[in-house]
Write a protein that holds these residues in place. Structure first.
Motif, PDB file in Angstrom:
ATOM      1  N   MET A   1       0.823  -1.208   0.000  1.00  0.00           N
ATOM      2  CA  MET A   1       0.000   0.000   0.000  1.00  0.00           C
ATOM      3  C   MET A   1       0.860   1.262   0.000  1.00  0.00           C
ATOM      4  N   ILE A   2       1.992   1.241   0.716  1.00  0.00           N
ATOM      5  CA  ILE A   2       2.875   2.399   0.796  1.00  0.00           C
ATOM      6  C   ILE A   2       3.538   2.671  -0.554  1.00  0.00           C
ATOM      7  N   SER A   3       3.594   1.658  -1.414  1.00  0.00           N
ATOM      8  CA  SER A   3       4.273   1.824  -2.702  1.00  0.00           C
ATOM      9  C   SER A   3       3.672   2.942  -3.538  1.00  0.00           C
ATOM     10  N   VAL A   4       2.399   3.273  -3.314  1.00  0.00           N
ATOM     11  CA  VAL A   4       1.752   4.316  -4.098  1.00  0.00           C
ATOM     12  C   VAL A   4       2.384   5.688  -3.821  1.00  0.00           C
ATOM     13  N   LEU A   5       3.072   5.823  -2.696  1.00  0.00           N
ATOM     14  CA  LEU A   5       3.724   7.084  -2.359  1.00  0.00           C
ATOM     15  C   LEU A   5       4.971   7.328  -3.204  1.00  0.00           C
ATOM     16  N   ARG A   6       5.358   6.340  -4.020  1.00  0.00           N
ATOM     17  CA  ARG A   6       6.470   6.570  -4.950  1.00  0.00           C
ATOM     18  C   ARG A   6       6.089   7.573  -6.028  1.00  0.00           C
ATOM     19  N   ASN A   7       4.796   7.735  -6.244  1.00  0.00           N
ATOM     20  CA  ASN A   7       4.323   8.789  -7.144  1.00  0.00           C
ATOM     21  C   ASN A   7       4.471  10.115  -6.412  1.00  0.00           C
ATOM     22  N   THR A   8       5.426  10.942  -6.833  1.00  0.00           N
ATOM     23  CA  THR A   8       5.757  12.145  -6.067  1.00  0.00           C
ATOM     24  C   THR A   8       4.582  13.128  -5.985  1.00  0.00           C
ATOM     25  N   SER A   9       3.790  13.223  -7.042  1.00  0.00           N
ATOM     26  CA  SER A   9       2.645  14.135  -7.005  1.00  0.00           C
ATOM     27  C   SER A   9       1.635  13.680  -5.951  1.00  0.00           C
ATOM     28  N   TYR A  10       1.358  12.370  -5.944  1.00  0.00           N
ATOM     29  CA  TYR A  10       0.412  11.880  -4.945  1.00  0.00           C
ATOM     30  C   TYR A  10       1.001  11.992  -3.545  1.00  0.00           C
ATOM     31  N   ALA A  11       2.312  11.725  -3.386  1.00  0.00           N
ATOM     32  CA  ALA A  11       2.934  11.802  -2.060  1.00  0.00           C
ATOM     33  C   ALA A  11       2.784  13.205  -1.474  1.00  0.00           C
ATOM     34  N   LYS A  12       2.939  14.237  -2.315  1.00  0.00           N
ATOM     35  CA  LYS A  12       2.775  15.612  -1.829  1.00  0.00           C
ATOM     36  C   LYS A  12       1.323  15.900  -1.464  1.00  0.00           C
ATOM     37  N   LEU A  13       0.396  15.435  -2.299  1.00  0.00           N
ATOM     38  CA  LEU A  13      -1.021  15.669  -2.007  1.00  0.00           C
ATOM     39  C   LEU A  13      -1.457  14.919  -0.751  1.00  0.00           C
ATOM     40  N   PHE A  14      -0.959  13.697  -0.579  1.00  0.00           N
ATOM     41  CA  PHE A  14      -1.297  12.941   0.629  1.00  0.00           C
ATOM     42  C   PHE A  14      -0.732  13.639   1.866  1.00  0.00           C
ATOM     43  N   SER A  15       0.492  14.148   1.759  1.00  0.00           N
ATOM     44  CA  SER A  15       1.085  14.882   2.876  1.00  0.00           C
ATOM     45  C   SER A  15       0.269  16.127   3.190  1.00  0.00           C
ATOM     46  N   ALA A  16      -0.225  16.804   2.151  1.00  0.00           N
ATOM     47  CA  ALA A  16      -1.073  17.979   2.357  1.00  0.00           C
ATOM     48  C   ALA A  16      -2.344  17.597   3.102  1.00  0.00           C
ATOM     49  N   GLN A  17      -2.923  16.458   2.728  1.00  0.00           N
ATOM     50  CA  GLN A  17      -4.132  15.994   3.402  1.00  0.00           C
ATOM     51  C   GLN A  17      -3.868  15.712   4.873  1.00  0.00           C
ATOM     52  N   ALA A 121     -11.387  14.711  -6.346  1.00  0.00           N
ATOM     53  CA  ALA A 121     -11.555  14.534  -7.788  1.00  0.00           C
ATOM     54  C   ALA A 121     -10.226  14.589  -8.536  1.00  0.00           C
ATOM     55  N   VAL A 122      -9.207  15.191  -7.928  1.00  0.00           N
ATOM     56  CA  VAL A 122      -7.893  15.276  -8.573  1.00  0.00           C
ATOM     57  C   VAL A 122      -7.142  13.951  -8.475  1.00  0.00           C
ATOM     58  N   ILE A 123      -7.307  13.232  -7.372  1.00  0.00           N
ATOM     59  CA  ILE A 123      -6.514  12.024  -7.128  1.00  0.00           C
ATOM     60  C   ILE A 123      -6.671  10.977  -8.249  1.00  0.00           C
ATOM     61  N   PRO A 124      -7.877  10.717  -8.782  1.00  0.00           N
ATOM     62  CA  PRO A 124      -7.965   9.751  -9.890  1.00  0.00           C
ATOM     63  C   PRO A 124      -7.172  10.165 -11.124  1.00  0.00           C
ATOM     64  N   GLU A 125      -6.985  11.477 -11.317  1.00  0.00           N
ATOM     65  CA  GLU A 125      -6.188  11.940 -12.452  1.00  0.00           C
ATOM     66  C   GLU A 125      -4.698  11.746 -12.180  1.00  0.00           C
ATOM     67  N   VAL A 126      -4.301  11.920 -10.925  1.00  0.00           N
ATOM     68  CA  VAL A 126      -2.900  11.730 -10.549  1.00  0.00           C
ATOM     69  C   VAL A 126      -2.538  10.244 -10.558  1.00  0.00           C
ATOM     70  N   ARG A 186       2.942  18.833  -9.064  1.00  0.00           N
ATOM     71  CA  ARG A 186       2.725  18.938 -10.510  1.00  0.00           C
ATOM     72  C   ARG A 186       1.402  18.247 -10.840  1.00  0.00           C
ATOM     73  N   PHE A 187       0.422  19.015 -11.257  1.00  0.00           N
ATOM     74  CA  PHE A 187      -0.892  18.480 -11.584  1.00  0.00           C
ATOM     75  C   PHE A 187      -0.916  17.987 -13.031  1.00  0.00           C
ATOM     76  N   PRO A 188      -1.681  16.924 -13.279  1.00  0.00           N
ATOM     77  CA  PRO A 188      -1.871  16.516 -14.681  1.00  0.00           C
ATOM     78  C   PRO A 188      -2.629  17.597 -15.445  1.00  0.00           C
ATOM     79  N   THR A 189      -2.427  17.629 -16.745  1.00  0.00           N
ATOM     80  CA  THR A 189      -3.146  18.601 -17.567  1.00  0.00           C
ATOM     81  C   THR A 189      -4.612  18.203 -17.636  1.00  0.00           C
ATOM     82  N   LEU A 190      -5.463  19.110 -17.173  1.00  0.00           N
ATOM     83  CA  LEU A 190      -6.893  18.835 -17.129  1.00  0.00           C
ATOM     84  C   LEU A 190      -7.636  19.848 -17.997  1.00  0.00           C
ATOM     85  N   ARG A 191      -8.545  19.331 -18.796  1.00  0.00           N
ATOM     86  CA  ARG A 191      -9.357  20.223 -19.615  1.00  0.00           C
ATOM     87  C   ARG A 191     -10.334  20.984 -18.729  1.00  0.00           C
ATOM     88  N   PRO A 192     -10.516  22.284 -18.942  1.00  0.00           N
ATOM     89  CA  PRO A 192     -11.577  22.989 -18.206  1.00  0.00           C
ATOM     90  C   PRO A 192     -12.938  22.483 -18.638  1.00  0.00           C
TER      91      PRO A 192
END
Length: 407
Positions: A1-17, A121-126, A186-192
């Protein structure tokens, strides 16, 4: 489960949470003490009113803000919400009247009602891979449960060396830290979102719910969760100290049993969901919660015996576990039923509709418990939960069952 934190964008967002959650936990403790400072013996009324305002903001503001800010980049929206929450938190120590608390709490919870579904809603894109996303959901659930245990302890330690007003500084640090981490992500490019009339944007998430059988089932399961959670949040202290005459420390112990059940399931769910469908897992949780409430009613029906306390601990453990069986996978349903364009609206609809259920069950748990007793409150909530669980099962029938029913 911790392996998902290797994604640096998600790791920062999780830390923010996590940082924001700890700050919110400190705020909860400090707010109660502030209310007592201002209102004295009427502090309970102030806190109850503030909690009601919180629920109103969650229900009304979330879909409204998604509709208003549909064209605003999500990163900008998250940062603005965090900074708004920090500004409110830094203002709270200076209030002198209850009405000022109410205004500030509405502003803070409105910002939270904007931040939380947008963040979700951002996490599924990350994390576009469903296995990674499932592990992220388990980590998120674990963070919520750990916060409920750690924040009160941290607040108690801090209060031994500082005044309660300084706890608000911890809240400010939490929200500013969250904003900094979002800025660094770094957020993924999302269409408005595509231009649409305001009313259509406002109802976009609700229309997706009504059109999707899994989400219609989730609506009913939200009520099941609200029934059991209301019993735990509203009546645990009454049950332990009023009904059983046990010490205050046992209130924390019983709540810890509830949190432990939730955490065990959160840790196990990634592997469980690799082998079992969401439907079976979530409906199992929906079936277990009314049973736990019925057991609570039975345990409080007569005089307490030697076995009552350990059985209550086991029941709260079950309630926590069953709640996690529903809540942890629920975002997978939202992800599958939405796309990049309507995902914020769908998550906001879930945020709003789920909290609307609490506006029903919280007063019921408190009023029935105070008027007719804890057993009656548990029995009433069990009936509500059982009816909602049956509705969830009927709304989300298996494809094989649905096909046979059409023949």
């Amino acid at each position: 489960m911790i392996s998902v934190l290797r994604n640096t964008s998600y790791a920062k967002l999780f830390s923010a949470q996590v940082i924001a959650l700890v700050g919110t936990g400190l705020l909860t403790v400090a707010l109660g003490l502030l209310a007592f400072d201002i209102a004295g013996g009427d502090a309970g009324i102030v806190v109850a009113t503030a909690l009601t305002i919180k629920m109103v903001a969650y229900v009304a503001v979330s879909p409204l803000m998604v509709a208003i800010t549909a064209r605003v980049p999500r990163k900008t929206l998250l940062i603005a919400a965090d900074l708004t929450r920090a500004a409110v938190a830094v203002s709270l120590p200076f209030v002198t009247d209850a009405w000022q608390i109410y205004i500030l709490i509405f502003l803070l919870q409105s910002a939270s009602a904007t931040f939380t579904p947008t963040f979700q809603a951002v996490i599924p894109e990350v994390l576009p891979d469903e296995r990674d996303y499932t592990r992220a959901l388990s980590l998120s659930r674990l963070a919520y449960d750990l916060e409920s245990l750690i924040s009160p302890v941290l607040a108690a330690v801090l209060l031994s060396v500082i005044s309660y007003n300084n706890l608000f500084i911890g809240t400010v640090i939490g929200f500013i830290g969250s904003a900094i981490l979002v800025i660094a992500t770094r957020f993924p490019t999302l269409r408005p979102s595509e231009p649409a009339p305001f009313l259509r944007r406002l109802t976009r998430g609700a229309r997706v719910f009504l059109a999707t059988r899994e989400l219609r089932s989730l609506l009913a399961m939200n009520m099941v969760v609200a029934a059991s959670t209301a019993m735990v949040i509203v009546n645990t202290v009454v049950l332990v100290q009023g009904e059983l005459a046990r010490p205050q420390s046992d209130v924390a112990l019983l709540l810890a049993a509830y949190g432990a059940g939730s955490m065990v399931i959160a840790l196990a769910l990634p592997r469980i969901l690799d082998h079992l469908p969401d439907r079976r897992v979530m409906l199992s949780g929906a079936a277990a919660l009314p049973l736990g409430l019925a057991a609570t009613s039975a345990l409080t029906a007569g005089p307490a015996g030697d076995a009552t306390w350990p059985l209550l601990l086991a029941t709260w453990l079950l309630l926590g576990a069953a709640t996690s069986l529903i809540l942890t996978p629920s975002a997978r349903l939202l992800r599958r039923a939405s796309d990049e364009g309507n995902r914020p609206a769908v998550f906001a609809a879930q945020f709003s509709l789920s909290h609307a259920c609490f506006m029903i069950t919280y007063p019921l748990a408190g009023i029935i418990g105070a008027t007719w007793g804890i057993g009656a409150a548990a029995a009433t909530l069990a009936v509500i939960g059982a009816a909602a669980a049956a509705g969830a099962g009927m709304a989300w029938r298996s494809r094989a069952h649905a096909s046979s029913g059409r023949r």
